[in-house]
Structure formats: structure tokens, C-alpha cells
Design an enzyme around this catalytic site. Sequence first.
Site, PDB file in Angstrom:
ATOM      1  N   LYS A   1     -22.482 -36.945  12.048  1.00 24.80           N
ATOM      2  CA  LYS A   1     -23.380 -37.870  12.778  1.00 24.80           C
ATOM      3  C   LYS A   1     -24.680 -38.027  12.005  1.00 24.80           C
ATOM      4  O   LYS A   1     -25.042 -37.170  11.180  1.00 24.80           O
ATOM      5  CB  LYS A   1     -23.678 -37.375  14.194  1.00 24.80           C
TER       6      LYS A   1
ATOM      7  N   PRO B   1     -21.309 -31.832   4.131  1.00 20.38           N
ATOM      8  CA  PRO B   1     -22.172 -30.793   3.545  1.00 20.38           C
ATOM      9  C   PRO B   1     -22.788 -29.893   4.617  1.00 20.38           C
ATOM     10  O   PRO B   1     -22.986 -30.323   5.754  1.00 20.38           O
ATOM     11  CB  PRO B   1     -23.255 -31.581   2.818  1.00 20.38           C
TER      12      PRO B   1
ATOM     13  N   SER C   1     -21.159 -28.383  14.411  1.00 22.92           N
ATOM     14  CA  SER C   1     -21.009 -28.769  15.821  1.00 22.92           C
ATOM     15  C   SER C   1     -19.796 -29.673  16.012  1.00 22.92           C
ATOM     16  O   SER C   1     -19.059 -29.548  16.991  1.00 22.92           O
ATOM     17  CB  SER C   1     -22.258 -29.521  16.289  1.00 22.92           C
ATOM     18  N   SER C   2     -19.588 -30.585  15.068  1.00 21.33           N
ATOM     19  CA  SER C   2     -18.433 -31.476  15.151  1.00 21.33           C
ATOM     20  C   SER C   2     -17.135 -30.677  15.033  1.00 21.33           C
ATOM     21  O   SER C   2     -16.156 -30.932  15.744  1.00 21.33           O
ATOM     22  CB  SER C   2     -18.518 -32.528  14.041  1.00 21.33           C
TER      23      SER C   2
ATOM     24  N   ASP D   1     -25.780 -29.874  19.673  1.00 21.47           N
ATOM     25  CA  ASP D   1     -25.193 -31.150  19.233  1.00 21.47           C
ATOM     26  C   ASP D   1     -23.707 -31.280  19.578  1.00 21.47           C
ATOM     27  O   ASP D   1     -23.127 -32.342  19.379  1.00 21.47           O
ATOM     28  CB  ASP D   1     -25.286 -31.275  17.700  1.00 21.47           C
TER      29      ASP D   1
END
Length: 305
Positions: A17, A111, A120-121, A153
Site C-alpha cells: 500500500k 521491500p 501487515s499485508s 495497518d
Amino acid sequence: MLSDRSNDIVTIRAPAKVNLFLEVLGQRLDGYHDLATLMVTVGLYDTLELKEECTRDLNLSIVSYPQTGARSDLQALSDGPDNLILRAAELLRKQSRCASGASIRLHKRIPLAAGLAGGSSNAAATLSGLNRLWRLGLAEAELSALGAELGSDVPFFFYPPAAWCTGRGEIVEPIQVDHSFWIVLVFPPVGLSTARVFRALQLPEGTIDGKALCQALTKGDLDAIRSGMHNRLQATACSLCPELEEVLEKLTIVAPNGTLMSGSGTTCFALCGDREEADRVIEHLTMADWNSGPPRTVLTRACVS
Ligand code: C5P
């Protein structure tokens, strides 16, 4: 999150994001900061392959791609129990009283310590993918609430491609978006830890309102989006990282209206009107004179699911 199931393997994409807007509203008693931020997904993905195990074991292996970039000031990504993927798997197992195990392979392209919320993803993708692999039947809202226990997040990734996030970032209001945009991601050679940037931040005397930017995003009005972009953490991050300052300086010359740092850094981006403009940005950065060598760039789309 795009996922696919074949036999006993679930494959799921975990997008990065960027923050088109990030304001810090104040510091809380729990040490976190209250934020107002507009996050959008971008077309840079890690991939997770989740395979059911007949034992209770949870294993993680990581395949790193060269562009993940070694960050000299931070440790490499752990594949031990402190990795957010394994923490997400343990939390889901505990919450659902599930006794299954899994082998998880992470193909890492986002990265580290880059303000792109790759960890978080990964955690959100793990919750979503294991919910499917183990046939637990938890609703997205339940998974998102679990995600909030792992990181501020994480909940956002259950509501792509765009959302207005408040609280410490975990209160998510999805935004209707029918457009995607060309974006150039630029990675300075050094990363920054989120906690370090927040520790160094001087709280602002006044705050900026980002609601008009949400409306501009819904309308697909690129000029209004670009002029409303803002990141309160940018000046602080620049003071900690001269390589970041250099990237922003050079990006601002070629893309004066659409340039910003994402999250707590260090990734910067230029939001572009078309492919030609994006190509010009990359060419300018490639030809420029750099103190520490040209930064890596990725040309992709913002607001993709
Ligand atoms: O929530 P997450 O674990 O991603 O946050 C990492 C660190 O960033 C926190 O420990 C805190 O120091 C800082 N942070 C903050 N306010 C937020 C989000 C993060 O101070 N809203």
C-alpha cells in the site's frame, strides 16, 4: 485479496500500500498516535502459498527476490515465531480452536522497512488464506478485527483498493474507487523503522483535513488528488535519512505535483497522469547524479485489488 485453491494448497497475493494522505492527530496514552490516513493498494505483491500439514506444525520458508533490497540498518526478515505470518497463524488457530498445521512459503518482493506495510499485508493474507485452507468460515470483519491485534495497518488489507483509516490506523472506512492510476515507486537504499520515525516526530500545532482528497479519489480527479496529498511524517523521516531527502528532492523536480513519501518511509512515489509521464519520471531518476547510486524504481498501478 486474490486467492486460488487447488487440492490442499491456497495461493494468495499480498499487495503493498501507499498513503496518499497521512495526518497525525495526537499522541495516545498507550504510546500510539491517532492518525487520519488515506491508503490505497499498489500492484507490487508478495505471494503466499499455504499447504495443509497433517501435524500441528506451522512452518515458514521465505524466497527473497533481489529487488527486496538488503537494508543495511535493519536485520533481515526472520522466518521464526516473531514473523507476523506465524503470529497471524497462531492467533487464528487460538481464536478458532483449530488444531491444524500448515507449511507457508512466502515469495517476498515488497521491500522491508519501506512504509509499504508488506509485513501487515502478509499477516492479512495469512489470516484470509488459512481461513480458507482450514475451512474455518470466519467473516472478513472477524479476520480484520484479529488483524488489528497484529498491527495497525493489517485491517486495511481486507478492504482494498482504498480506505480512510483512523484510530491508530485500524478503523477502516472503505472508499468507492473505479479508477486506477500510474504510479512510480522509488526505493531509497536505506529503510526506516516506523517506531523510530514516530519517536522523533514533533506533534504538529495544527492539522490538515484530508476528506476532500477522499472525494477527489472517488471522482478520479487526478489534479485534485495530487494537490491534496500530504504526509506529516515526511519531514521527520527526511531528518533521519539523507538518502530519502535526496530521492524526494530529485522526484519533486520531475513530478512537482504528485510526489510524496509513503507511511513512515522510506519509499517515495510519483502519481502520474499517464504511462508517458511515468516513463519520464523513471528516465529522469536514472540519468540524475546520485550521491549513493540511483535508487530502484517500480512502475505499476495504484488502486488495484
Ligand atoms: O501497529 P504497528 O505494530 O505497525 O506499529 C509499529 C510502531 O509504530 C508502534 O510500536 C508505534 O511505536 C508506532 N505507531 C504509532 N502510532 C500508530 C501506529 C504506529 O506510534 N498509529
